[in-house]
Motif scaffolding. Structure first.
Motif, PDB file in Angstrom:
ATOM      1  N   ASP A 191      40.214 -32.499 -17.275  1.00  0.00           N
ATOM      2  CA  ASP A 191      38.965 -33.253 -17.369  1.00  0.00           C
ATOM      3  C   ASP A 191      37.876 -32.317 -17.908  1.00  0.00           C
ATOM      4  O   ASP A 191      37.996 -31.087 -17.838  1.00  0.00           O
ATOM      5  N   GLN A 192      36.828 -32.889 -18.449  1.00  0.00           N
ATOM      6  CA  GLN A 192      35.766 -32.118 -19.112  1.00  0.00           C
ATOM      7  C   GLN A 192      35.086 -31.132 -18.167  1.00  0.00           C
ATOM      8  O   GLN A 192      34.735 -30.031 -18.582  1.00  0.00           O
ATOM      9  N   GLU A 193      34.922 -31.497 -16.915  1.00  0.00           N
ATOM     10  CA  GLU A 193      34.272 -30.613 -15.955  1.00  0.00           C
ATOM     11  C   GLU A 193      35.105 -29.350 -15.709  1.00  0.00           C
ATOM     12  O   GLU A 193      34.584 -28.241 -15.686  1.00  0.00           O
ATOM     13  N   THR A 194      36.402 -29.513 -15.532  1.00  0.00           N
ATOM     14  CA  THR A 194      37.289 -28.370 -15.306  1.00  0.00           C
ATOM     15  C   THR A 194      37.348 -27.488 -16.543  1.00  0.00           C
ATOM     16  O   THR A 194      37.279 -26.258 -16.446  1.00  0.00           O
ATOM     17  N   LEU A 195      37.450 -28.111 -17.691  1.00  0.00           N
ATOM     18  CA  LEU A 195      37.471 -27.367 -18.946  1.00  0.00           C
ATOM     19  C   LEU A 195      36.173 -26.580 -19.128  1.00  0.00           C
ATOM     20  O   LEU A 195      36.201 -25.394 -19.491  1.00  0.00           O
ATOM     21  N   ALA A 196      35.057 -27.207 -18.841  1.00  0.00           N
ATOM     22  CA  ALA A 196      33.761 -26.534 -18.945  1.00  0.00           C
ATOM     23  C   ALA A 196      33.674 -25.361 -17.969  1.00  0.00           C
ATOM     24  O   ALA A 196      33.147 -24.294 -18.304  1.00  0.00           O
ATOM     25  N   GLN A 197      34.202 -25.533 -16.767  1.00  0.00           N
ATOM     26  CA  GLN A 197      34.184 -24.458 -15.777  1.00  0.00           C
ATOM     27  C   GLN A 197      35.042 -23.275 -16.225  1.00  0.00           C
ATOM     28  O   GLN A 197      34.635 -22.120 -16.102  1.00  0.00           O
ATOM     29  N   LEU A 198      36.224 -23.553 -16.750  1.00  0.00           N
ATOM     30  CA  LEU A 198      37.079 -22.474 -17.263  1.00  0.00           C
ATOM     31  C   LEU A 198      36.381 -21.723 -18.398  1.00  0.00           C
ATOM     32  O   LEU A 198      36.426 -20.483 -18.449  1.00  0.00           O
ATOM     33  N   ALA A 199      35.737 -22.451 -19.282  1.00  0.00           N
ATOM     34  CA  ALA A 199      35.010 -21.812 -20.383  1.00  0.00           C
ATOM     35  C   ALA A 199      33.874 -20.955 -19.844  1.00  0.00           C
ATOM     36  O   ALA A 199      33.693 -19.801 -20.265  1.00  0.00           O
TER      37      ALA A 199
ATOM     38  N   ALA B  85      32.832 -16.883 -20.060  1.00  0.00           N
ATOM     39  CA  ALA B  85      31.617 -16.664 -20.863  1.00  0.00           C
ATOM     40  C   ALA B  85      31.787 -17.132 -22.298  1.00  0.00           C
ATOM     41  O   ALA B  85      31.472 -16.425 -23.248  1.00  0.00           O
ATOM     42  N   MET B  86      32.325 -18.339 -22.439  1.00  0.00           N
ATOM     43  CA  MET B  86      32.574 -18.896 -23.764  1.00  0.00           C
ATOM     44  C   MET B  86      32.096 -20.331 -23.826  1.00  0.00           C
ATOM     45  O   MET B  86      32.026 -21.006 -22.810  1.00  0.00           O
ATOM     46  N   ALA B  87      31.850 -20.767 -25.042  1.00  0.00           N
ATOM     47  CA  ALA B  87      31.611 -22.194 -25.273  1.00  0.00           C
ATOM     48  C   ALA B  87      32.948 -22.919 -25.121  1.00  0.00           C
ATOM     49  O   ALA B  87      34.009 -22.331 -25.360  1.00  0.00           O
ATOM     50  N   VAL B  88      32.902 -24.169 -24.740  1.00  0.00           N
ATOM     51  CA  VAL B  88      34.135 -24.945 -24.559  1.00  0.00           C
ATOM     52  C   VAL B  88      34.949 -24.964 -25.852  1.00  0.00           C
ATOM     53  O   VAL B  88      36.168 -24.796 -25.833  1.00  0.00           O
ATOM     54  N   SER B  89      34.271 -25.139 -26.987  1.00  0.00           N
ATOM     55  CA  SER B  89      34.998 -25.179 -28.263  1.00  0.00           C
ATOM     56  C   SER B  89      35.706 -23.857 -28.550  1.00  0.00           C
ATOM     57  O   SER B  89      36.846 -23.847 -29.020  1.00  0.00           O
ATOM     58  N   ASP B  90      35.045 -22.725 -28.248  1.00  0.00           N
ATOM     59  CA  ASP B  90      35.682 -21.414 -28.446  1.00  0.00           C
ATOM     60  C   ASP B  90      36.856 -21.238 -27.499  1.00  0.00           C
ATOM     61  O   ASP B  90      37.902 -20.703 -27.869  1.00  0.00           O
ATOM     62  N   PHE B  91      36.672 -21.688 -26.266  1.00  0.00           N
ATOM     63  CA  PHE B  91      37.736 -21.599 -25.271  1.00  0.00           C
ATOM     64  C   PHE B  91      38.969 -22.373 -25.736  1.00  0.00           C
ATOM     65  O   PHE B  91      40.095 -21.881 -25.673  1.00  0.00           O
ATOM     66  N   CYS B  92      38.756 -23.586 -26.258  1.00  0.00           N
ATOM     67  CA  CYS B  92      39.870 -24.408 -26.734  1.00  0.00           C
ATOM     68  C   CYS B  92      40.539 -23.784 -27.947  1.00  0.00           C
ATOM     69  O   CYS B  92      41.770 -23.773 -28.051  1.00  0.00           O
ATOM     70  N   THR B  93      39.750 -23.251 -28.855  1.00  0.00           N
ATOM     71  CA  THR B  93      40.301 -22.580 -30.035  1.00  0.00           C
ATOM     72  C   THR B  93      41.184 -21.416 -29.618  1.00  0.00           C
ATOM     73  O   THR B  93      42.294 -21.250 -30.104  1.00  0.00           O
ATOM     74  N   LEU B  94      40.681 -20.616 -28.702  1.00  0.00           N
ATOM     75  CA  LEU B  94      41.427 -19.464 -28.226  1.00  0.00           C
ATOM     76  C   LEU B  94      42.679 -19.887 -27.464  1.00  0.00           C
ATOM     77  O   LEU B  94      43.744 -19.300 -27.627  1.00  0.00           O
ATOM     78  N   ALA B  95      42.569 -20.931 -26.670  1.00  0.00           N
ATOM     79  CA  ALA B  95      43.704 -21.382 -25.863  1.00  0.00           C
ATOM     80  C   ALA B  95      44.871 -21.869 -26.707  1.00  0.00           C
ATOM     81  O   ALA B  95      46.027 -21.639 -26.370  1.00  0.00           O
ATOM     82  N   LYS B  96      44.589 -22.518 -27.808  1.00  0.00           N
ATOM     83  CA  LYS B  96      45.694 -23.038 -28.616  1.00  0.00           C
ATOM     84  C   LYS B  96      46.180 -22.053 -29.663  1.00  0.00           C
ATOM     85  O   LYS B  96      47.193 -22.284 -30.298  1.00  0.00           O
ATOM     86  N   SER B  97      45.516 -20.928 -29.797  1.00  0.00           N
ATOM     87  CA  SER B  97      45.946 -19.912 -30.762  1.00  0.00           C
ATOM     88  C   SER B  97      47.115 -19.123 -30.196  1.00  0.00           C
ATOM     89  O   SER B  97      47.084 -18.668 -29.067  1.00  0.00           O
ATOM     90  N   LYS B  98      48.147 -18.972 -30.974  1.00  0.00           N
ATOM     91  CA  LYS B  98      49.313 -18.204 -30.547  1.00  0.00           C
ATOM     92  C   LYS B  98      49.550 -16.986 -31.438  1.00  0.00           C
ATOM     93  O   LYS B  98      50.508 -16.268 -31.285  1.00  0.00           O
ATOM     94  N   SER B  99      48.676 -16.776 -32.378  1.00  0.00           N
ATOM     95  CA  SER B  99      48.906 -15.721 -33.353  1.00  0.00           C
ATOM     96  C   SER B  99      48.431 -14.363 -32.859  1.00  0.00           C
ATOM     97  O   SER B  99      47.711 -14.268 -31.880  1.00  0.00           O
TER      98      SER B  99
END
Length: 125
Positions: free
Chosen positions: A24-32, A36-50
């Protein structure tokens, strides 16, 4: 291991990307926020495997910068560059240039961190 790599490894160990995108958005926002990251940066980093973080270190070294010194003295800049690298579409070109040791004169043509690297060169000159 650098900060973004640590976060990526932790995320991959805790939740595969399919589970993260179901949060949910609240949990995602808390993890970000916890990282110390924006949610969008957190998601980008999370799905990156390179291994783009290592390419950044090599790119900095070929540009005449000490990656450890940059990480120690400009940690937020280094983290931002790692986030940019984690979502970069020029990985193959970067890897080729680095293996040919021709990245330093050509990175400005393809690297999304080129302006930041140039600024760091000026800062450390």
């Amino acid at each position: 291991m650098r900060f973004t790599e640590s976060v990526r490894h932790w995320l991959n160990a805790q939740f595969p990307w399919r589970e993260i995108k179901e949060l949910d958005q609240e949990t995602l926002a808390q993890l970000a926020r916890d990282n110390a990251m924006a949610v969008s940066d957190f998601c980008t980093l999370a799905k990156s495997k390179s291994g783009n973080s290592e390419l950044l270190r090599r790119q900095l070294a070929q540009a005449g910068l000490d990656p450890e010194k940059v990480a120690d003295t400009k940690s937020s800049v280094m983290r931002d560059m790692q986030i940019v690298c984690s979502d970069c579409s020029m990985t193959r070109r970067c890897r080729r240039s680095l293996s040919r040791q021709s990245a330093a004169p050509t990175y400005s043509a393809y690297c999304p961190n080129a302006l930041t690297i140039d600024a760091l060169i000026q800062d450390f000159a």
